[in-house]
Design an enzyme around this catalytic site. Sequence first.
Site, PDB file in Angstrom:
ATOM      1  N   ASN A  11       0.829  -1.207   0.000  1.00 46.77           N
ATOM      2  CA  ASN A  11       0.000   0.000   0.000  1.00 46.77           C
ATOM      3  C   ASN A  11       0.864   1.257   0.000  1.00 46.77           C
ATOM      4  OD1 ASN A  11       0.494  -0.983   2.671  1.00 46.77           O
ATOM      5  ND2 ASN A  11      -1.108   0.305   3.521  1.00 46.77           N
ATOM      6  N   GLU A  14      -3.036  -4.545  -3.040  1.00 41.76           N
ATOM      7  CA  GLU A  14      -3.527  -5.482  -4.065  1.00 41.76           C
ATOM      8  C   GLU A  14      -3.619  -4.803  -5.425  1.00 41.76           C
ATOM      9  OE1 GLU A  14      -4.732  -4.848  -1.091  1.00 41.76           O
ATOM     10  OE2 GLU A  14      -5.754  -6.577  -0.203  1.00 41.76           O
TER      11      GLU A  14
HETATM   12  N1  THU Z   1      -5.259  -1.532   2.538  1.00 34.83           N
HETATM   13  C1  THU Z   1      -4.698  -2.348   1.612  1.00 34.83           C
HETATM   14  O1  THU Z   1      -3.589  -2.126   1.145  1.00 34.83           O
HETATM   15  N2  THU Z   1      -5.438  -3.415   1.192  1.00 34.83           N
HETATM   16  C2  THU Z   1      -6.691  -3.700   1.619  1.00 34.83           C
HETATM   17  O2  THU Z   1      -7.335  -4.576   1.062  1.00 34.83           O
HETATM   18  C3  THU Z   1      -7.249  -2.978   2.758  1.00 34.83           C
HETATM   19  C4  THU Z   1      -6.568  -1.724   3.122  1.00 34.83           C
HETATM   20  C5  THU Z   1      -4.494  -0.357   2.965  1.00 34.83           C
HETATM   21  C6  THU Z   1      -5.081   0.949   2.520  1.00 34.83           C
HETATM   22  C7  THU Z   1      -4.512   1.893   3.537  1.00 34.83           C
HETATM   23  O3  THU Z   1      -3.214   2.284   3.108  1.00 34.83           O
HETATM   24  C8  THU Z   1      -4.378   1.052   4.802  1.00 34.83           C
HETATM   25  O4  THU Z   1      -4.438  -0.307   4.363  1.00 34.83           O
HETATM   26  C9  THU Z   1      -5.478   1.288   5.820  1.00 34.83           C
HETATM   27  O5  THU Z   1      -6.726   1.177   5.262  1.00 34.83           O
END
Ligand code: THU
Length: 162
Positions: A63, A76
Site C-alpha cells: 500500500n 492489491e
Molecule cells: N489496505 C490495503 O492495502 N489493502 C486492503 O485490502 C485494505 C486496506 C491499505 C489501505 C490503507 O493504506 C491502509 O491499508 C489502511 O486502510
Amino acid sequence: MAFQKKISFDVTIYDSFDELSEGDKLLMSAAVSARKRAYAPYSNFFVGASILLENDEIIEGNNQENASYPSGLCAERVAVFYAGANFPGVQIKTIAISAAALNHEVSEPAAPCGNCRQAISEYEFKQAKPIKILLMGETGGVIECDSVADLLPLGFNSSYLE
Ligand code: THU
C-alpha cells in the site's frame, strides 16, 4: 415465482503459514517482504500483495498512502495494476496478501477491500480462469479462496457493457 437461492463458497483454512505448500510459502513470503516496504505513514497499517503469474514470475506490491488520503492505493491494486501494465495477457494464478499494523498484532487474515476485489475480478473475468487468493495477517492462520468471484458475489463485469 420468487424463490430464494443461497450463494455460498468454500475456503481452506490453514492453522499457520507452515501448512502451506512450498510454492505458496514462497509467494506468501514475497507478500510479507513487500509488506515491510509499504508506505503507510498515516494508517500505520501495512499490507503486502504478491502475484504469481502463469510464467512463474512473482510481482510484489504494497500500500502506498498519500497526505491527500484518497490518493493512496491498496497493496492489491498496486500489484495487480503492475502486472497488468508490465505483463499484459499473462494470466494471474495466485495472489497472496499479508497485513500488519504498527500498534497491534494482526492475527487474523486480512481480506481485500471491495475496490480491490473489483479490480482483481476484472483480470479474473478477462482471463476466464480463477485466481486463487491466500490471506494472512502478521501471525496466525491463512485462508485460501479458490476464486475472486467467491469474494464478490453478484459482481459487475464487462459483459454488462456489451
Ligand atoms: N489496505 C490495503 O492495502 N489493502 C486492503 O485490502 C485494505 C486496506 C491499505 C489501505 C490503507 O493504506 C491502509 O491499508 C489502511 O486502510
